[in-house]
Write a protein that holds these residues in place. Structure first.
Motif, PDB file in Angstrom:
ATOM      1  N   ARG A 221      13.388  -3.062  -2.453  1.00 14.05           N
ATOM      2  CA  ARG A 221      13.350  -4.296  -3.228  1.00 14.05           C
ATOM      3  C   ARG A 221      13.435  -5.496  -2.289  1.00 14.05           C
ATOM      4  NH1 ARG A 221      16.622  -1.161  -6.911  1.00 14.05           N
ATOM      5  NH2 ARG A 221      15.445  -0.802  -8.840  1.00 14.05           N
ATOM      6  N   ALA A 222      13.119  -6.659  -2.823  1.00 12.37           N
ATOM      7  CA  ALA A 222      13.151  -7.872  -2.007  1.00 12.37           C
ATOM      8  C   ALA A 222      14.531  -8.136  -1.427  1.00 12.37           C
ATOM      9  CB  ALA A 222      12.689  -9.063  -2.839  1.00 12.37           C
ATOM     10  N   ASN A 223      15.585  -7.660  -2.087  1.00 11.69           N
ATOM     11  CA  ASN A 223      16.952  -7.870  -1.577  1.00 11.69           C
ATOM     12  C   ASN A 223      17.357  -6.835  -0.536  1.00 11.69           C
ATOM     13  OD1 ASN A 223      17.404  -5.554  -3.076  1.00 11.69           O
ATOM     14  ND2 ASN A 223      18.836  -6.491  -4.531  1.00 11.69           N
ATOM     15  N   GLY A 224      16.427  -5.951  -0.149  1.00  5.58           N
ATOM     16  CA  GLY A 224      16.707  -4.958   0.876  1.00  5.58           C
ATOM     17  C   GLY A 224      17.262  -3.650   0.347  1.00  5.58           C
ATOM     18  N   GLU A 225      17.348  -3.500  -0.979  1.00  9.32           N
ATOM     19  CA  GLU A 225      17.855  -2.265  -1.575  1.00  9.32           C
ATOM     20  C   GLU A 225      16.762  -1.206  -1.598  1.00  9.32           C
ATOM     21  OE1 GLU A 225      19.516  -0.671  -5.922  1.00  9.32           O
ATOM     22  OE2 GLU A 225      19.157  -2.811  -5.555  1.00  9.32           O
ATOM     23  N   LEU A 226      17.102   0.006  -1.183  1.00  8.15           N
ATOM     24  CA  LEU A 226      16.143   1.108  -1.187  1.00  8.15           C
ATOM     25  C   LEU A 226      15.848   1.533  -2.623  1.00  8.15           C
ATOM     26  CD1 LEU A 226      14.517   3.222   0.461  1.00  8.15           C
ATOM     27  CD2 LEU A 226      16.560   4.678   0.382  1.00  8.15           C
ATOM     28  N   VAL A 227      14.568   1.546  -2.984  1.00  2.00           N
ATOM     29  CA  VAL A 227      14.147   1.932  -4.331  1.00  2.00           C
ATOM     30  C   VAL A 227      13.780   3.407  -4.382  1.00  2.00           C
ATOM     31  CG1 VAL A 227      12.451   1.541  -6.163  1.00  2.00           C
ATOM     32  CG2 VAL A 227      13.267  -0.384  -4.786  1.00  2.00           C
ATOM     33  N   ASP A 228      12.997   3.857  -3.413  1.00  3.08           N
ATOM     34  CA  ASP A 228      12.450   5.208  -3.463  1.00  3.08           C
ATOM     35  C   ASP A 228      11.998   5.597  -2.068  1.00  3.08           C
ATOM     36  OD1 ASP A 228      11.591   7.606  -4.478  1.00  3.08           O
ATOM     37  OD2 ASP A 228       9.754   6.824  -5.392  1.00  3.08           O
ATOM     38  N   GLU A 229      11.912   6.882  -1.833  1.00  2.00           N
ATOM     39  CA  GLU A 229      11.290   7.360  -0.606  1.00  2.00           C
ATOM     40  C   GLU A 229      10.629   8.697  -0.896  1.00  2.00           C
ATOM     41  OE1 GLU A 229      14.592   9.378   2.142  1.00  2.00           O
ATOM     42  OE2 GLU A 229      14.951   7.232   1.845  1.00  2.00           O
ATOM     43  N   ILE A 230       9.546   8.944  -0.199  1.00  2.00           N
ATOM     44  CA  ILE A 230       8.790  10.165  -0.414  1.00  2.00           C
ATOM     45  C   ILE A 230       8.479  10.805   0.928  1.00  2.00           C
ATOM     46  CG2 ILE A 230       6.603   8.882  -0.545  1.00  2.00           C
ATOM     47  CD1 ILE A 230       5.636  11.049  -2.512  1.00  2.00           C
ATOM     48  N   ALA A 231       8.718  12.117   1.014  1.00  2.00           N
ATOM     49  CA  ALA A 231       8.446  12.853   2.239  1.00  2.00           C
ATOM     50  C   ALA A 231       6.954  13.106   2.361  1.00  2.00           C
ATOM     51  CB  ALA A 231       9.208  14.167   2.233  1.00  2.00           C
ATOM     52  N   MET A 232       6.422  12.863   3.547  1.00  2.00           N
ATOM     53  CA  MET A 232       5.000  13.022   3.819  1.00  2.00           C
ATOM     54  C   MET A 232       4.781  14.287   4.658  1.00  2.00           C
ATOM     55  SD  MET A 232       4.083  10.341   2.226  1.00  2.00           S
ATOM     56  CE  MET A 232       2.331  10.287   2.607  1.00  2.00           C
ATOM     57  N   PRO A 233       3.589  14.882   4.570  1.00  2.00           N
ATOM     58  CA  PRO A 233       3.310  16.097   5.343  1.00  2.00           C
ATOM     59  C   PRO A 233       2.915  15.797   6.790  1.00  2.00           C
ATOM     60  CG  PRO A 233       1.443  15.593   3.954  1.00  2.00           C
ATOM     61  CD  PRO A 233       2.503  14.572   3.621  1.00  2.00           C
ATOM     62  N   ALA A 234       3.524  14.789   7.374  1.00  2.00           N
ATOM     63  CA  ALA A 234       3.308  14.422   8.782  1.00  2.00           C
ATOM     64  C   ALA A 234       4.537  13.645   9.220  1.00  2.00           C
ATOM     65  CB  ALA A 234       2.050  13.569   8.941  1.00  2.00           C
ATOM     66  N   PRO A 235       5.129  13.963  10.361  1.00  2.00           N
ATOM     67  CA  PRO A 235       6.381  13.307  10.755  1.00  2.00           C
ATOM     68  C   PRO A 235       6.225  11.912  11.330  1.00  2.00           C
ATOM     69  CG  PRO A 235       5.775  14.971  12.370  1.00  2.00           C
ATOM     70  CD  PRO A 235       4.793  15.089  11.252  1.00  2.00           C
ATOM     71  N   ALA A 236       5.100  11.644  11.998  1.00  2.00           N
ATOM     72  CA  ALA A 236       4.935  10.373  12.718  1.00  2.00           C
ATOM     73  C   ALA A 236       4.115   9.413  11.862  1.00  2.00           C
ATOM     74  CB  ALA A 236       4.281  10.608  14.069  1.00  2.00           C
ATOM     75  N   ILE A 237       4.779   8.712  10.937  1.00  2.00           N
ATOM     76  CA  ILE A 237       4.103   7.775  10.048  1.00  2.00           C
ATOM     77  C   ILE A 237       3.978   6.431  10.762  1.00  2.00           C
ATOM     78  CG2 ILE A 237       4.184   6.613   7.820  1.00  2.00           C
ATOM     79  CD1 ILE A 237       3.720   9.666   7.723  1.00  2.00           C
ATOM     80  N   THR A 238       2.764   5.864  10.755  1.00  2.00           N
ATOM     81  CA  THR A 238       2.490   4.699  11.600  1.00  2.00           C
ATOM     82  C   THR A 238       2.055   3.456  10.854  1.00  2.00           C
ATOM     83  OG1 THR A 238       0.216   5.475  11.887  1.00  2.00           O
ATOM     84  CG2 THR A 238       1.833   6.159  13.550  1.00  2.00           C
ATOM     85  N   SER A 239       1.334   3.610   9.748  1.00  2.00           N
ATOM     86  CA  SER A 239       0.705   2.445   9.123  1.00  2.00           C
ATOM     87  C   SER A 239       0.662   2.654   7.617  1.00  2.00           C
ATOM     88  CB  SER A 239      -0.716   2.254   9.668  1.00  2.00           C
ATOM     89  OG  SER A 239      -1.354   1.126   9.099  1.00  2.00           O
ATOM     90  N   VAL A 240       0.947   1.598   6.853  1.00  2.00           N
ATOM     91  CA  VAL A 240       0.825   1.655   5.391  1.00  2.00           C
ATOM     92  C   VAL A 240       0.042   0.433   4.936  1.00  2.00           C
ATOM     93  CG1 VAL A 240       2.894   3.029   4.929  1.00  2.00           C
ATOM     94  CG2 VAL A 240       3.113   0.564   5.195  1.00  2.00           C
ATOM     95  N   ALA A 241      -0.841   0.636   3.954  1.00  2.00           N
ATOM     96  CA  ALA A 241      -1.680  -0.469   3.492  1.00  2.00           C
ATOM     97  C   ALA A 241      -2.210  -0.174   2.104  1.00  2.00           C
ATOM     98  CB  ALA A 241      -2.851  -0.684   4.450  1.00  2.00           C
ATOM     99  N   PHE A 242      -2.367  -1.226   1.306  1.00  2.00           N
ATOM    100  CA  PHE A 242      -2.992  -1.093  -0.004  1.00  2.00           C
ATOM    101  C   PHE A 242      -4.504  -1.154   0.152  1.00  2.00           C
ATOM    102  CE2 PHE A 242       1.244  -2.554  -1.262  1.00  2.00           C
ATOM    103  CZ  PHE A 242       1.516  -1.700  -2.334  1.00  2.00           C
ATOM    104  N   ALA A 243      -5.182  -0.331  -0.639  1.00  2.00           N
ATOM    105  CA  ALA A 243      -6.639  -0.268  -0.547  1.00  2.00           C
ATOM    106  C   ALA A 243      -7.237  -0.108  -1.937  1.00  2.00           C
ATOM    107  CB  ALA A 243      -7.067   0.887   0.354  1.00  2.00           C
ATOM    108  N   GLY A 244      -8.559  -0.245  -1.997  1.00  2.00           N
ATOM    109  CA  GLY A 244      -9.287  -0.124  -3.237  1.00  2.00           C
ATOM    110  C   GLY A 244      -9.565  -1.482  -3.853  1.00  2.00           C
ATOM    111  N   PRO A 245     -10.549  -1.570  -4.735  1.00  2.00           N
ATOM    112  CA  PRO A 245     -10.904  -2.859  -5.353  1.00  2.00           C
ATOM    113  C   PRO A 245      -9.731  -3.538  -6.041  1.00  2.00           C
ATOM    114  CG  PRO A 245     -12.579  -1.206  -5.822  1.00  2.00           C
ATOM    115  CD  PRO A 245     -11.450  -0.477  -5.165  1.00  2.00           C
ATOM    116  N   ASP A 246      -8.808  -2.733  -6.609  1.00  2.00           N
ATOM    117  CA  ASP A 246      -7.638  -3.293  -7.275  1.00  2.00           C
ATOM    118  C   ASP A 246      -6.391  -3.261  -6.391  1.00  2.00           C
ATOM    119  OD1 ASP A 246      -9.072  -3.754  -9.671  1.00  2.00           O
ATOM    120  OD2 ASP A 246      -8.819  -1.639 -10.227  1.00  2.00           O
ATOM    121  N   LEU A 247      -6.556  -2.839  -5.143  1.00  2.00           N
ATOM    122  CA  LEU A 247      -5.441  -2.751  -4.188  1.00  2.00           C
ATOM    123  C   LEU A 247      -4.262  -1.990  -4.784  1.00  2.00           C
ATOM    124  CD1 LEU A 247      -5.558  -6.367  -2.682  1.00  2.00           C
ATOM    125  CD2 LEU A 247      -6.392  -4.256  -1.632  1.00  2.00           C
TER     126      LEU A 247
END
Length: 294
Positions: A221-247
């Motif tokens: 959240r904007a106040n720095g509170e953790l909302v959620d986390e999800i484990a990914m099938p790769a340990p070295a996560i590097t980049s996150v971005a919104f994509a698609g016409p509606d982002l």
């Protein structure tokens, strides 16, 4: 954020970075830093990357962003260059001097006022010697600050008055005053204690970030509170971005670099780009040489 994880690209990149949605061509842009490859391809294209247009540039190619006129601005090891619409180098824009040879440019994004902000990272030492600069459209340089180990994860508030910047080496996302003049104010720790790499701001004010080495995408959240986390099938996560016409699709980059053979066998999607339905939408990225805020 749903737990269903899809695969956008499984191309076994060495180090995926600088993912973004290019509304000009309705395609995803991303780079493989170590290989010096610029990829552009459709959101629903072939997972093996066979639909992508790929341009080889001098490695390391750490960041690419849109530039006014239809081309791109890109960060190489120690210089910033302009690319034409085909992704080829058009001309050098600026040379950035590192404190020693064991460094390279790393994260780079365009701010709301049309400047390219790019930071460096240490490769051979533990000392925090990395600098963050901004580059004007005319090639003018400004030092925004120093003392980083790995300058990473940049974002700005909607009004451009606050900048968020990560130092992965200190497991801290900072925020600081910013504005039209392009000065970066005093850093204040914002998210502390997790190995944040990429960072992206959603339209509801929450943040998503990739936690390098933890294999997790977290939402805050904007106040720095953790909302959620999800484990990914790769340990070295590097980049996150919104994509698609509606982002409304979250793309998550990863790396094979620095993983052992055992880790690569356990996590064969490392070096790929994963996709999530985050239940949030992103904001269009900014364009170099064109201010989003006046």
């Amino acid at each position: 954020m749903t737990d269903e994880i899809g695969v956008f690209r499984d191309t076994r990149a060495v180090l995926v970075e600088s993912i973004w949605w290019d509304h000009r061509a309705d395609e995803v842009v991303w780079v493989d830093i170590t290989a010096g490859l610029l990829h552009r391809g459709p959101l629903d294209g072939a997972v093996d990357g066979s639909d992508d247009r790929v341009v080889e540039l001098p490695p390391p190619l750490s960041a690419v962003q849109p530039a006014a006129g239809g081309g791109y601005i890109a960060a190489l090891k120690d210089r910033v260059v302009l690319l034409d619409p085909d992704g080829r180098i058009e001309r050098d824009l600026a040379t950035l001097r590192h404190r020693h040879d064991g460094m390279r440019l790393n994260e780079g994004k365009v701010d709301p006022f049309g400047r390219f902000v790019v930071g460096a990272m240490e490769l051979t030492r533990d000392a925090p010697d990395a600098t963050v600069w901004s580059v004007d459209p005319d090639g003018g340089l400004r030092v925004l600050g120093g003392g980083y180990g790995v300058a990473n994860g940049m974002e700005w508030s909607d009004d451009g008055r606050t900048m968020y910047i990560t130092d992965t080496a200190t497991s801290t996302v900072y925020r600081a005053p910013y504005g039209p003049a392009g000065d970066l104010g005093e850093l204040e720790p914002y998210l502390v204690g997790r190995s944040s790499d990429g960072l992206v701001l959603a339209t509801d004010g929450s943040f998503f970030n990739g936690l390098y080495g933890e294999g997790i995408v977290a939402r805050w959240r904007a106040n720095g509170e953790l909302v959620d986390e999800i484990a990914m099938p790769a340990p070295a996560i590097t980049s996150v971005a919104f994509a698609g016409p509606d982002l409304d699709v979250l793309l998550v980059g990863s790396a094979r670099e620095n993983l052992s053979e055992e880790q690569l066998q356990r996590h064969p999607l490392s070096g790929g780009i994963l996709r999530l339905e985050p239940g949030a939408t992103g904001r269009p990225i900014h364009t170099f040489g064109s201010a989003s805020i006046t």
